[in-house]
Design a protein around this motif. Structure first.
Motif, mmCIF file in Angstrom:
data_model
loop_
_atom_site.group_PDB
_atom_site.id
_atom_site.type_symbol
_atom_site.label_atom_id
_atom_site.label_comp_id
_atom_site.label_asym_id
_atom_site.label_seq_id
_atom_site.Cartn_x
_atom_site.Cartn_y
_atom_site.Cartn_z
ATOM 1 N N ARG A 66 0.845 -1.198 0.000
ATOM 2 C CA ARG A 66 0.000 0.000 0.000
ATOM 3 C C ARG A 66 0.882 1.250 0.000
ATOM 4 N NH1 ARG A 66 -4.639 1.078 4.539
ATOM 5 N NH2 ARG A 66 -5.291 3.101 3.750
ATOM 6 N N GLN A 67 2.028 1.147 0.642
ATOM 7 C CA GLN A 67 2.975 2.274 0.687
ATOM 8 C C GLN A 67 3.434 2.642 -0.727
ATOM 9 O OE1 GLN A 67 7.163 1.778 2.139
ATOM 10 N NE2 GLN A 67 6.513 3.108 3.795
ATOM 11 N N THR A 68 3.688 1.624 -1.539
ATOM 12 C CA THR A 68 4.148 1.883 -2.919
ATOM 13 C C THR A 68 3.061 2.618 -3.706
ATOM 14 O OG1 THR A 68 5.543 -0.072 -2.817
ATOM 15 C CG2 THR A 68 5.039 0.748 -5.015
ATOM 16 N N ILE A 69 1.799 2.191 -3.542
ATOM 17 C CA ILE A 69 0.700 2.878 -4.233
ATOM 18 C C ILE A 69 0.619 4.334 -3.749
ATOM 19 C CG2 ILE A 69 -1.838 2.951 -4.515
ATOM 20 C CD1 ILE A 69 -0.476 0.705 -6.140
ATOM 21 N N GLY A 70 0.746 4.541 -2.437
ATOM 22 C CA GLY A 70 0.715 5.896 -1.872
ATOM 23 C C GLY A 70 1.821 6.774 -2.443
ATOM 24 N N LEU A 71 3.006 6.201 -2.560
ATOM 25 C CA LEU A 71 4.149 6.958 -3.095
ATOM 26 C C LEU A 71 3.941 7.308 -4.568
ATOM 27 C CD1 LEU A 71 6.992 4.906 -1.375
ATOM 28 C CD2 LEU A 71 6.614 7.341 -1.042
ATOM 29 N N ILE A 72 3.363 6.367 -5.333
ATOM 30 C CA ILE A 72 3.093 6.623 -6.766
ATOM 31 C C ILE A 72 2.060 7.749 -6.888
ATOM 32 C CG2 ILE A 72 2.090 5.643 -8.885
ATOM 33 C CD1 ILE A 72 3.266 2.900 -7.956
ATOM 34 N N GLU A 73 1.000 7.663 -6.087
ATOM 35 C CA GLU A 73 -0.069 8.675 -6.158
ATOM 36 C C GLU A 73 0.444 10.069 -5.790
ATOM 37 O OE1 GLU A 73 -3.977 5.850 -5.271
ATOM 38 O OE2 GLU A 73 -3.262 7.197 -3.713
ATOM 39 N N LYS A 74 1.371 10.108 -4.860
ATOM 40 C CA LYS A 74 1.916 11.413 -4.453
ATOM 41 C C LYS A 74 3.018 11.903 -5.392
ATOM 42 C CE LYS A 74 1.764 13.353 -0.235
ATOM 43 N NZ LYS A 74 2.485 13.795 0.952
ATOM 44 N N GLY A 75 3.388 11.067 -6.337
ATOM 45 C CA GLY A 75 4.434 11.427 -7.291
ATOM 46 C C GLY A 75 5.825 11.332 -6.695
ATOM 47 N N GLU A 76 5.953 10.561 -5.612
ATOM 48 C CA GLU A 76 7.262 10.433 -4.967
ATOM 49 C C GLU A 76 8.029 9.196 -5.423
ATOM 50 O OE1 GLU A 76 6.932 10.864 -0.720
ATOM 51 O OE2 GLU A 76 5.831 12.740 -0.926
ATOM 52 N N TYR A 77 7.378 8.365 -6.206
ATOM 53 C CA TYR A 77 8.065 7.197 -6.761
ATOM 54 C C TYR A 77 7.621 6.985 -8.191
ATOM 55 C CZ TYR A 77 9.190 2.349 -7.768
ATOM 56 O OH TYR A 77 9.649 1.213 -8.376
ATOM 57 N N ASN A 78 8.587 6.840 -9.086
ATOM 58 C CA ASN A 78 8.276 6.574 -10.490
ATOM 59 C C ASN A 78 8.282 5.073 -10.738
ATOM 60 O OD1 ASN A 78 8.126 9.295 -11.101
ATOM 61 N ND2 ASN A 78 10.301 9.432 -11.631
ATOM 62 N N PRO A 79 7.116 4.486 -10.960
ATOM 63 C CA PRO A 79 7.066 3.023 -11.142
ATOM 64 C C PRO A 79 7.669 2.581 -12.470
ATOM 65 C CG PRO A 79 4.904 3.996 -11.466
ATOM 66 C CD PRO A 79 5.804 5.113 -11.064
ATOM 67 N N THR A 80 8.017 1.297 -12.540
ATOM 68 C CA THR A 80 8.515 0.743 -13.806
ATOM 69 C C THR A 80 7.354 0.675 -14.792
ATOM 70 O OG1 THR A 80 7.995 -1.512 -13.103
ATOM 71 C CG2 THR A 80 10.237 -0.735 -12.684
#
Lengths: 64, 155
Positions: free
Chosen positions: A27-41
């Motif tokens: 869930r943390q990864t989804i949160g980070l993607i939504e906030k634009g703090e992680y660029n997914p592959t």
């Protein structure tokens, strides 16, 4: 990176937890993607787009 | 999943996996710098070095670096989002540390009862108690950092 994942997910009344489980991340990864703090592959972007029934353009293409 | 032989060391989650790879790479670069510094020190005999101790320090340092970065990253407890879940996990941390403390202290005491040991009982108990304390502190910090990070990401 700005994206419309949160907006689309909420539009479909899906929780972060549900989306996370379906694309096999935390869930943390989804949160980070939504906030634009992680660029997914690209692989994860495609998985999210498929679950939300959208194209990559709909979710991740920035429009001015 | 990245094509690498260290795949068995990497978590399933994509964000965790890529962040861990960064930490491993940072540790490798620091190790390289340490090796260069040690070569210079030993070549010019600036400080007398004990080979085994130096190698053990390097090994410990590398593991400690990755471990500390992981704890401070707040990604260990990725699903702890609510106050209730945080409190429940905090109790589990206390139970885990207490169990470790009791099991290891019990085992050391038993070994001591059945035969002579090279170290005294007090020293053995101190080492295992320090281990339990370290386990508690690191788990607690990791949990706290994870909860703080997750709270900002919640719906």
């Amino acid at each position: 990176m700005k994206n419309k994942v949160k907006f689309t997910r909420m539009e479909q009344k899906m929780t972060q937890e549900q989306l996370a489980r379906r694309v096999r991340v935390t869930r943390q990864t989804i949160g980070l993607i939504e906030k634009g703090e992680y660029n997914p592959t690209l692989q994860l972007c495609v998985a999210i787009a498929k679950v939300l029934g959208k194209t990559l353009d709909d979710l991740f293409w920035e429009v001015e | 999943m990245e094509k690498t032989w260290i795949r068995f060391l990497l978590p399933e989650d994509e964000y965790k996996r890529r962040t861990m790879l960064v930490y491993f790479a940072e540790a490798a670069i620091l190790q390289l710098i340490a090796v260069i510094a040690l070569i210079v020190i030993s070549r010019f005999e600036l400080i007398p070095l004990d080979g085994v101790i130096v190698l053990m320090l390097m090994m410990f340092g590398t593991v400690a670096y990755v471990w500390i970065r992981y704890i401070l990253s707040g990604m260990e407890f990725a699903e702890i989002m609510t106050e209730k879940a945080y409190r429940r996990e905090r109790k589990l941390v206390v139970v885990k540390s207490s169990t470790y403390f009791l099991v290891f202290n019990g085992m050391i005491s038993l070994y001591y009862l059945f035969g002579p040991m090279e170290v005294s009982l007090v020293e053995g108990l101190m080492v295992s108690s320090l281990g339990a304390l370290l386990l508690f502190v690191t788990n607690f910090i990791s949990l706290r950092r994870s909860y703080q990070k997750n709270r900002e990401l919640i719906d």
